[in-house]
Motif scaffolding. Structure first.
Motif, PDB file in Angstrom:
ATOM      1  N   VAL A 634      37.416  47.057  56.638  1.00 36.10           N
ATOM      2  CA  VAL A 634      38.050  46.101  57.583  1.00 36.10           C
ATOM      3  C   VAL A 634      39.499  45.813  56.964  1.00 36.10           C
ATOM      4  N   ALA A 635      39.559  45.483  55.609  1.00 36.35           N
ATOM      5  CA  ALA A 635      40.686  45.023  55.077  1.00 36.35           C
ATOM      6  C   ALA A 635      41.950  46.077  54.955  1.00 36.35           C
ATOM      7  N   GLU A 636      41.350  47.268  54.822  1.00 38.87           N
ATOM      8  CA  GLU A 636      42.505  48.269  54.895  1.00 38.87           C
ATOM      9  C   GLU A 636      42.566  48.948  56.331  1.00 38.87           C
ATOM     10  N   GLY A 637      41.989  48.525  57.284  1.00 41.37           N
ATOM     11  CA  GLY A 637      42.446  49.144  58.516  1.00 41.37           C
ATOM     12  C   GLY A 637      41.794  50.396  58.896  1.00 41.37           C
ATOM     13  N   ARG A 638      40.628  50.302  58.313  1.00 40.46           N
ATOM     14  CA  ARG A 638      39.933  51.872  58.662  1.00 40.46           C
ATOM     15  C   ARG A 638      38.846  51.697  59.573  1.00 40.46           C
ATOM     16  N   GLU A 639      38.333  52.855  60.129  1.00 44.08           N
ATOM     17  CA  GLU A 639      37.153  52.658  61.040  1.00 44.08           C
ATOM     18  C   GLU A 639      35.939  52.463  60.213  1.00 44.08           C
ATOM     19  N   ILE A 640      35.180  51.502  60.336  1.00 44.67           N
ATOM     20  CA  ILE A 640      34.009  50.992  59.955  1.00 44.67           C
ATOM     21  C   ILE A 640      32.955  52.090  59.497  1.00 44.67           C
ATOM     22  N   GLY A 641      32.569  52.224  58.210  1.00 45.42           N
ATOM     23  CA  GLY A 641      31.669  53.255  57.958  1.00 45.42           C
ATOM     24  C   GLY A 641      30.207  52.797  58.485  1.00 45.42           C
ATOM     25  N   ASP A 642      29.330  53.715  57.832  1.00 44.12           N
ATOM     26  CA  ASP A 642      27.768  53.461  58.115  1.00 44.12           C
ATOM     27  C   ASP A 642      27.303  52.249  57.887  1.00 44.12           C
ATOM     28  N   THR A 643      26.608  51.661  59.201  1.00 45.20           N
ATOM     29  CA  THR A 643      26.136  50.180  59.111  1.00 45.20           C
ATOM     30  C   THR A 643      24.465  50.282  59.178  1.00 45.20           C
ATOM     31  N   THR A 644      23.932  51.294  59.106  1.00 45.04           N
ATOM     32  CA  THR A 644      22.588  51.185  59.395  1.00 45.04           C
ATOM     33  C   THR A 644      21.740  50.540  58.516  1.00 45.04           C
ATOM     34  N   THR A 645      22.080  50.381  57.127  1.00 50.77           N
ATOM     35  CA  THR A 645      21.464  49.672  56.116  1.00 50.77           C
ATOM     36  C   THR A 645      21.702  48.272  56.390  1.00 50.77           C
ATOM     37  N   LEU A 646      22.417  47.687  57.271  1.00 56.63           N
ATOM     38  CA  LEU A 646      22.490  46.335  57.522  1.00 56.63           C
ATOM     39  C   LEU A 646      21.381  45.630  58.104  1.00 56.63           C
ATOM     40  N   ALA A 647      21.042  44.290  57.731  1.00 58.05           N
ATOM     41  CA  ALA A 647      20.103  43.568  58.308  1.00 58.05           C
ATOM     42  C   ALA A 647      20.308  43.431  60.041  1.00 58.05           C
ATOM     43  N   ASP A 648      21.524  43.275  60.212  1.00 61.25           N
ATOM     44  CA  ASP A 648      21.942  42.946  61.584  1.00 61.25           C
ATOM     45  C   ASP A 648      23.171  43.779  61.755  1.00 61.25           C
ATOM     46  N   THR A 649      23.092  44.932  62.375  1.00 64.07           N
ATOM     47  CA  THR A 649      24.373  45.942  62.644  1.00 64.07           C
ATOM     48  C   THR A 649      25.306  45.466  63.541  1.00 64.07           C
TER      49      THR A 649
END
Length: 660
Positions: A634-649
């Protein structure tokens, strides 16, 4: 410059061999590599005998029996300040200028080796008068003024240990360093000049030792800014008054090679700064060797300028100890590159006919932004060697540096090393190496570097891996002050193998940096792989900044990342959750401004976040670990990577949408 031309520079394939004329008169030759390869330990013994004066010659070069705690030249005795001062005077070079100094406000001074030696002798007598002796710790909190050089050398001369703290650090940062080292004395100034005005220094010292439990017995104050200061009778002393009260003569006593020389604090992944300990003989050997050979030093004719502040390790090794051990003439400058005008550095190079210039890629990129029309106003033809330090230099900046500052022909040495290594470890030698933009290239003679995978096996080009030093080196850190277990855990645990039956232990130092070896066999640095950021060449711990943020009463939780920044390499970006009972007390912009000021007060301006984003949640795994790589996206303005390991995606989408 068009995008296409930038891309061509980012994939620069040109090589720049030394000219025949440069190679013919170069200090370093291929013979150094051959000698080091034949007998690495013997090579360092030869260098130490050639470069230094030993009051008592050493008979054992390296004692590695208590690895990873090394002892180099341990049965020899020397005096570091004598090596930097007296011996040059005794050799007939007392009239050679040790340094020219320029204050930001236009003040100037020059010290010959005779004059600097005399000043250090008096300062050593002052320290002794105030009860400082061998092994005592002295905190130094000064701008880049002559007294900073004199103070460091005076401490070294009497066998005491200095802990220099960068003048931009806050009272709280100063306090933690004083307390950790149990310092008995602080040497500071009323103030120093920066960006056209005096910034106070003594109030930070007063704040750092105000709790009544400090080990500080006296405060020596240099008069520099002529600003008002609070005064505690009996404790506080004016530097100039004390110098006038002591004898002029002082004989340098010899100390064993492993006598501690300095503690320098550097950020660590656990938040608490680490007190990196360096000793005398091995450290001075390697900084003298690298300063002489990496910069092709000819002390009779060269004028050398390293732009680092004395509060950082580059200032220790390549402003104080390396240049003075080699009898060099150098330039010291108190202020910033753009004060009173954006051509200030180039003006100084022209004025003093600087021939060797050593600075950071951050500075080079800032000059690129301004444009070549500024340096083109000055005569930079005296420059014959350029150096880069603090972070990897991108090929575009390397080429600009060579073409615009170096006149299209001056060699550039891109150096890699750390506070912990003490001296340069990887660098081209300008009279030997065919230079490659964007690559630190080769280990210096006598240093063994490997690139390993996570499993500890060597990776083949062009795969990336982790940079390790595989054999002990003279200027290596001797430990973390007061914490040997942390020393082993931090630097030696990842790839070292304990002794087993029939097999000696294998100790490998892990630097915390990623690197790869390209198809030519050259080393390319990839930056930090831990939670330490590199901002303008200065290492900052994400956890230390997070701790500062959550210490504010309005903050519930914080996460800090280093985001790519065109000017500084990396910038501090923070994501903060405000306590629910504080959420309506101020706007997000007000909270952000408040917390940026708070970090400045807690750590110093160098750690002030470029941005603080107020968020409702942070991205966490099911085990509660904050996924900082997603915040970095987010800070570098990129597309967000894989979020599957998050407790709340959904958290990252909410953050991303809010920031957009």
């Amino acid at each position: 410059m068009s995008t296409n031309s930038i891309d061509s520079l980012l994939h620069e394939t040109r090589r720049f061999p030394p000219s025949e004329a440069f190679a013919a008169s170069a200090v370093a030759t291929n013979e150094l590599y051959e000698k080091a390869a034949a007998d690495r330990v013997g090579f360092w013994a030869d260098q130490s005998r050639e470069l230094l004066h030993w009051h008592t010659p050493f008979t054992q070069t390296l004692d590695w029996s208590n690895a990873p705690f090394a002892r180099w030249f341990a049965d020899g005795e020397l005096n570091v300040a004598y090596n930097c001062l007296d011996r040059h005077v005794l050799a007939g070079n007392g009239d050679r200028v040790a340094f020219h100094w320029e204050g930001e406000n236009g003040d100037t001074a020059s010290y010959t080796y005779s004059e600097l030696t005399a000043a250090v002798k008096r300062a050593a007598n002052v320290l002794t008068k105030l009860g400082i002796g061998q092994g005592d710790r002295v905190a130094i909190y000064l701008p880049v003024i002559p007294e900073a050089v004199i103070a460091m050398l005076a401490v070294a001369r009497i066998g005491a240990v200095h802990s220099v703290v960068f003048g931009g650090f806050s009272a709280e940062s100063l306090r933690s360093r004083i307390d950790d080292a149990s310092a008995k004395l602080v040497i500071t100034a009323d103030g120093g000049w920066r960006k056209g005005k005096v910034f106070p220094l003594k109030p930070a010292v007063d704040g750092a030792i105000a709790n009544g439990t400090s080990t500080i017995e006296h405060v020596l104050v240099v008069r520099r800014g002529e600003n008002e200061v609070d005064w505690t009778d009996g404790r506080d002393r004016w530097w100039h008054d004390e110098l006038a009260s002591v004898p002029a003569e002082h004989e340098a006593q010899a100390f064993e090679a492993e006598n501690p020389l300095f503690i320098l604090y550097t950020s660590g992944t656990t938040g608490k700064p680490k007190g990196i300990l360096h000793t005398s003989g091995g450290y001075l050997t390697q900084v003298a060797f690298t300063h002489k050979n990496v910069f092709d030093l000819h002390p009779e004719t060269d004028v050398y300028w390293c732009t680092a502040d004395v509060g950082w390790v580059t200032g220790h090794s390549y402003v104080i100890y390396g240049p003075l051990a080699n009898g060099a003439t150098q330039l010291l400058y108190e202020g910033t590159p753009d004060t009173p005008h954006p051509g200030r550095w180039w003006e100084l190079i022209q004025k003093y006919r600087v021939s060797i210039f050593y600075t950071a890629p951050t500075a080079i990129r800032s000059f690129m932004k301004i444009g070549r029309q500024v340096p083109n106003q000055f005569d930079l033809s005296s420059l014959r060697v350029l150096g880069s330090v603090g972070e990897p230099i991108n090929p575009e900046a390397w080429i600009w540096y060579r073409d615009v500052i170096g006149g299209g022909e001056t060699p550039i040495v891109d150096t890699w090393w750390q506070t912990e290594t003490g001296a340069i470890m990887i660098s081209a030698l300008p009279g030997v190496t065919s230079l490659k933009p964007g690559s630190a290239q080769v280990p210096i003679p006598g240093v063994k570097i490997d690139i390993l995978g996570e499993d500890g096996t060597r990776v083949d080009p062009p795969r990336g891996g982790l940079l390790v030093v595989s054999e002990p080196w003279p200027s290596m850190l001797r430990g973390i002050w007061g914490d040997p277990d942390r020393f082993i855990e931090t630097y030696w645990s990842k790839f070292s193998v304990p002794a087993s039956e029939g097999q000696d232990a294998v100790w490998k130092y892990f630097a915390g940096d990623g690197a790869h070896v390209d198809t030519d066999g050259d080393i390319v640095l990839l930056g930090r792989v831990d939670d330490v950021m590199n901002v303008s060449g200065h290492r900052l711990s994400t956890q230390e900044i997070e701790s500062a943020l959550v210490s504010h009463p309005i903050v519930a939780e914080a996460a800090v990342v280093g985001a790519a920044d065109e000017a500084t390499g990396q910038a501090v970006v923070a994501f903060v959750i405000i306590k629910s009972n504080q959420a309506d007390a101020q706007t997000a912009d007000e909270a952000s401004a408040l917390l940026r000021r708070h970090v400045t007060e807690q750590i110093g301006a160098i750690a002030r976040p470029r941005q603080i984003f107020i968020v409702a949640e942070l991205p966490k795994t099911r085990s509660g670990k904050i996924m900082r790589r997603l915040l970095q996206d987010v800070a570098e303005g990129r597309e967000i990577g894989d979020t599957t390991t998050l407790a709340d995606t959904s958290v990252m989408q909410i953050i991303s949408d809010k920031l957009k």
